[in-house]
Design a protein around this motif. Structure first.
Motif, PDB file in Angstrom:
ATOM      1  N   MET A   1      10.681 -13.451   8.724  1.00  0.00           N
ATOM      2  CA  MET A   1       9.217 -13.351   8.685  1.00  0.00           C
ATOM      3  C   MET A   1       8.728 -13.235   7.251  1.00  0.00           C
ATOM      4  O   MET A   1       9.346 -12.573   6.422  1.00  0.00           O
ATOM      5  CB  MET A   1       8.735 -12.118   9.457  1.00  0.00           C
ATOM      6  N   THR A   2       7.614 -13.892   6.963  1.00  0.00           N
ATOM      7  CA  THR A   2       6.980 -13.719   5.671  1.00  0.00           C
ATOM      8  C   THR A   2       6.194 -12.407   5.686  1.00  0.00           C
ATOM      9  O   THR A   2       5.989 -11.794   6.745  1.00  0.00           O
ATOM     10  CB  THR A   2       6.024 -14.872   5.368  1.00  0.00           C
ATOM     11  N   GLN A   3       5.736 -11.995   4.515  1.00  0.00           N
ATOM     12  CA  GLN A   3       4.937 -10.776   4.448  1.00  0.00           C
ATOM     13  C   GLN A   3       3.645 -10.925   5.252  1.00  0.00           C
ATOM     14  O   GLN A   3       3.192  -9.982   5.912  1.00  0.00           O
ATOM     15  CB  GLN A   3       4.637 -10.425   2.977  1.00  0.00           C
ATOM     16  N   SER A   4       3.087 -12.106   5.237  1.00  0.00           N
ATOM     17  CA  SER A   4       1.882 -12.370   6.024  1.00  0.00           C
ATOM     18  C   SER A   4       2.177 -12.274   7.526  1.00  0.00           C
ATOM     19  O   SER A   4       1.382 -11.709   8.289  1.00  0.00           O
ATOM     20  CB  SER A   4       1.334 -13.763   5.694  1.00  0.00           C
ATOM     21  N   ASP A   5       3.323 -12.813   7.935  1.00  0.00           N
ATOM     22  CA  ASP A   5       3.719 -12.737   9.347  1.00  0.00           C
ATOM     23  C   ASP A   5       3.887 -11.283   9.779  1.00  0.00           C
ATOM     24  O   ASP A   5       3.453 -10.895  10.872  1.00  0.00           O
ATOM     25  CB  ASP A   5       5.036 -13.480   9.574  1.00  0.00           C
ATOM     26  N   ARG A   6       4.532 -10.492   8.918  1.00  0.00           N
ATOM     27  CA  ARG A   6       4.736  -9.067   9.240  1.00  0.00           C
ATOM     28  C   ARG A   6       3.395  -8.351   9.389  1.00  0.00           C
ATOM     29  O   ARG A   6       3.189  -7.573  10.317  1.00  0.00           O
ATOM     30  CB  ARG A   6       5.564  -8.392   8.143  1.00  0.00           C
ATOM     31  N   ARG A   7       2.492  -8.619   8.463  1.00  0.00           N
ATOM     32  CA  ARG A   7       1.194  -7.952   8.490  1.00  0.00           C
ATOM     33  C   ARG A   7       0.436  -8.286   9.776  1.00  0.00           C
ATOM     34  O   ARG A   7      -0.126  -7.392  10.431  1.00  0.00           O
ATOM     35  CB  ARG A   7       0.383  -8.360   7.258  1.00  0.00           C
ATOM     36  N   LEU A   8       0.419  -9.540  10.151  1.00  0.00           N
ATOM     37  CA  LEU A   8      -0.280  -9.947  11.369  1.00  0.00           C
ATOM     38  C   LEU A   8       0.376  -9.348  12.608  1.00  0.00           C
ATOM     39  O   LEU A   8      -0.318  -8.929  13.549  1.00  0.00           O
ATOM     40  CB  LEU A   8      -0.317 -11.477  11.469  1.00  0.00           C
ATOM     41  N   TYR A   9       1.702  -9.293  12.625  1.00  0.00           N
ATOM     42  CA  TYR A   9       2.402  -8.676  13.754  1.00  0.00           C
ATOM     43  C   TYR A   9       2.001  -7.208  13.891  1.00  0.00           C
ATOM     44  O   TYR A   9       1.686  -6.745  15.007  1.00  0.00           O
ATOM     45  CB  TYR A   9       3.915  -8.788  13.557  1.00  0.00           C
ATOM     46  N   LEU A  10       2.013  -6.482  12.796  1.00  0.00           N
ATOM     47  CA  LEU A  10       1.689  -5.053  12.827  1.00  0.00           C
ATOM     48  C   LEU A  10       0.245  -4.822  13.277  1.00  0.00           C
ATOM     49  O   LEU A  10      -0.035  -3.937  14.085  1.00  0.00           O
ATOM     50  CB  LEU A  10       1.921  -4.431  11.449  1.00  0.00           C
ATOM     51  N   ILE A  11      -0.662  -5.632  12.764  1.00  0.00           N
ATOM     52  CA  ILE A  11      -2.067  -5.496  13.152  1.00  0.00           C
ATOM     53  C   ILE A  11      -2.227  -5.735  14.651  1.00  0.00           C
ATOM     54  O   ILE A  11      -2.879  -4.953  15.364  1.00  0.00           O
ATOM     55  CB  ILE A  11      -2.948  -6.488  12.359  1.00  0.00           C
ATOM     56  N   LYS A  12      -1.626  -6.804  15.152  1.00  0.00           N
ATOM     57  CA  LYS A  12      -1.765  -7.150  16.575  1.00  0.00           C
ATOM     58  C   LYS A  12      -1.172  -6.060  17.474  1.00  0.00           C
ATOM     59  O   LYS A  12      -1.752  -5.715  18.511  1.00  0.00           O
ATOM     60  CB  LYS A  12      -1.093  -8.491  16.843  1.00  0.00           C
ATOM     61  N   GLU A  13      -0.031  -5.516  17.060  1.00  0.00           N
ATOM     62  CA  GLU A  13       0.598  -4.458  17.855  1.00  0.00           C
ATOM     63  C   GLU A  13      -0.270  -3.198  17.892  1.00  0.00           C
ATOM     64  O   GLU A  13      -0.416  -2.558  18.943  1.00  0.00           O
ATOM     65  CB  GLU A  13       1.977  -4.139  17.285  1.00  0.00           C
TER      66      GLU A  13
ATOM     67  N   GLU B   1       5.701  -4.247   0.008  1.00  0.00           N
ATOM     68  CA  GLU B   1       4.430  -3.970  -0.654  1.00  0.00           C
ATOM     69  C   GLU B   1       4.629  -3.050  -1.864  1.00  0.00           C
ATOM     70  O   GLU B   1       4.049  -3.272  -2.928  1.00  0.00           O
ATOM     71  CB  GLU B   1       3.448  -3.322   0.330  1.00  0.00           C
ATOM     72  N   THR B   2       5.448  -2.018  -1.696  1.00  0.00           N
ATOM     73  CA  THR B   2       5.701  -1.096  -2.801  1.00  0.00           C
ATOM     74  C   THR B   2       6.465  -1.791  -3.918  1.00  0.00           C
ATOM     75  O   THR B   2       6.180  -1.587  -5.104  1.00  0.00           O
ATOM     76  CB  THR B   2       6.481   0.136  -2.303  1.00  0.00           C
ATOM     77  N   TYR B   3       7.436  -2.621  -3.555  1.00  0.00           N
ATOM     78  CA  TYR B   3       8.191  -3.380  -4.561  1.00  0.00           C
ATOM     79  C   TYR B   3       7.251  -4.253  -5.391  1.00  0.00           C
ATOM     80  O   TYR B   3       7.387  -4.348  -6.616  1.00  0.00           O
ATOM     81  CB  TYR B   3       9.249  -4.236  -3.872  1.00  0.00           C
ATOM     82  N   ARG B   4       6.293  -4.877  -4.720  1.00  0.00           N
ATOM     83  CA  ARG B   4       5.351  -5.750  -5.432  1.00  0.00           C
ATOM     84  C   ARG B   4       4.434  -4.966  -6.355  1.00  0.00           C
ATOM     85  O   ARG B   4       4.005  -5.474  -7.396  1.00  0.00           O
ATOM     86  CB  ARG B   4       4.530  -6.557  -4.421  1.00  0.00           C
ATOM     87  N   LYS B   5       4.109  -3.727  -5.984  1.00  0.00           N
ATOM     88  CA  LYS B   5       3.282  -2.889  -6.855  1.00  0.00           C
ATOM     89  C   LYS B   5       4.056  -2.473  -8.095  1.00  0.00           C
ATOM     90  O   LYS B   5       3.466  -2.239  -9.153  1.00  0.00           O
ATOM     91  CB  LYS B   5       2.796  -1.647  -6.105  1.00  0.00           C
ATOM     92  N   GLY B   6       5.371  -2.372  -7.968  1.00  0.00           N
ATOM     93  CA  GLY B   6       6.211  -1.962  -9.087  1.00  0.00           C
ATOM     94  C   GLY B   6       6.647  -0.519  -8.956  1.00  0.00           C
ATOM     95  O   GLY B   6       5.806   0.372  -8.768  1.00  0.00           O
ATOM     96  N   ILE B   7       7.950  -0.280  -9.044  1.00  0.00           N
ATOM     97  CA  ILE B   7       8.505   1.065  -8.882  1.00  0.00           C
ATOM     98  C   ILE B   7       8.878   1.644 -10.244  1.00  0.00           C
ATOM     99  O   ILE B   7       9.487   0.971 -11.068  1.00  0.00           O
ATOM    100  CB  ILE B   7       9.738   1.033  -7.957  1.00  0.00           C
ATOM    101  N   THR B   8       8.507   2.890 -10.470  1.00  0.00           N
ATOM    102  CA  THR B   8       8.857   3.608 -11.700  1.00  0.00           C
ATOM    103  C   THR B   8       9.908   4.658 -11.380  1.00  0.00           C
ATOM    104  O   THR B   8       9.695   5.506 -10.522  1.00  0.00           O
ATOM    105  CB  THR B   8       7.623   4.287 -12.320  1.00  0.00           C
TER     106      THR B   8
END
Length: 259
Positions: free
Chosen positions: A1-13, A64-71
């Protein structure tokens, strides 16, 4: 699943869980979808969820956290022995434990997309955090007292643990009791961290903002409580003072002599 697919799945659920959400139209743009998903996380009561949902949620939040950048604390330079000052999003900080400025229910912020730290930590940790906090509170049988602390896993956050503490809410004026309770919040977190062999802890600016504790006074108390605890107990825990606003950064820089 892409990140977009995951987001839509979570919203629908999440929409499918509640009858009042039936027929709700999901926005097409990414920003609005993210806002909707966060809001649904925020308002969801602590109740069971499927393993499949948790798997996809975990993949989504970690990405999502990885994309924001981890310190990583390992990449930070202390301003003095085992004391650090860092400005940024505490949900992206990799250390032993981050401190959540919680409310007395300890279940996180239920305000959709509210900007408090409690909301952010519960959002990016995942719904497991609210479930765990609810379990703790059900066993306790009463609301969390001001100045106390509880520890949980951080689930999908980069840190290992979240330590939740309820700081004082300041009324029309700051009292000596408020000051003592704030100091106690810091000490309770440190004691709990040491008890659980946590090597490093990141403190947010407890009780400032929504709880109306003056930022400069809060910082003075925080620093005094931490240094006093470390001197008294000889604790080797590393402490990060995490700030988000420039004004708080300036306050801590002045107190720590780094301005």
């Amino acid at each position: 699943m892409t990140q977009s697919d995951r987001r839509l799945y979570l919203i629908k659920e999440l929409l499918a869980e509640e009858p009042q959400y039936q027929g709700y139209e999901i926005p097409e743009d990414e920003y609005s979808q993210k806002r909707l998903l966060r809001a649904l996380f925020n308002v969801r009561l602590p109740k069971p969820i499927s393993d499949e949902f948790l798997k996809i949620q975990d993949e989504y939040l970690q990405e999502e956290t990885y994309r924001k950048g981890i310190t990583d604390i390992a990449d930070l330079t202390p301003v003095q022995d085992d004391i650090y000052l860092w400005q940024g999003d505490i949900t992206t900080l990799k250390c032993g434990a981050i401190v959540n400025a919680a409310n007395s229910r300890l279940l996180g912020c239920f305000g959709p997309n509210h900007e408090c730290i409690d909301n952010a930590i519960h959002t990016y940790s995942g719904i497991q955090l609210r479930l765990k906090c609810n379990e703790i509170m059900q066993k306790q049988g009463h609301e969390e007292e001001t100045g106390r602390a509880k520890i949980t896993s951080a689930y999908n956050l980069p840190s290992q643990y979240v330590i939740h503490t309820v700081g004082p809410i300041v009324g029309w004026r700051l009292t000596e009791r408020d000051k003592k309770l704030l100091a106690q919040s810091y000490r309770s977190c440190l004691e709990l961290a040491d008890k659980n062999s946590v090597g490093s802890i990141a403190f947010c600016c407890i009780s400032t903002g929504e709880f109306h504790f003056p930022n400069d006074k809060a910082a003075e108390i925080a620093l005094r409580a931490v240094l006093g605890y470390k001197k008294e107990t000889h604790s080797e825990i590393k402490v990060i003072f995490n700030v988000f606003k420039d004004a708080d950064l300036e306050i801590y820089e002045k107190l720590l002599g780094t301005d």
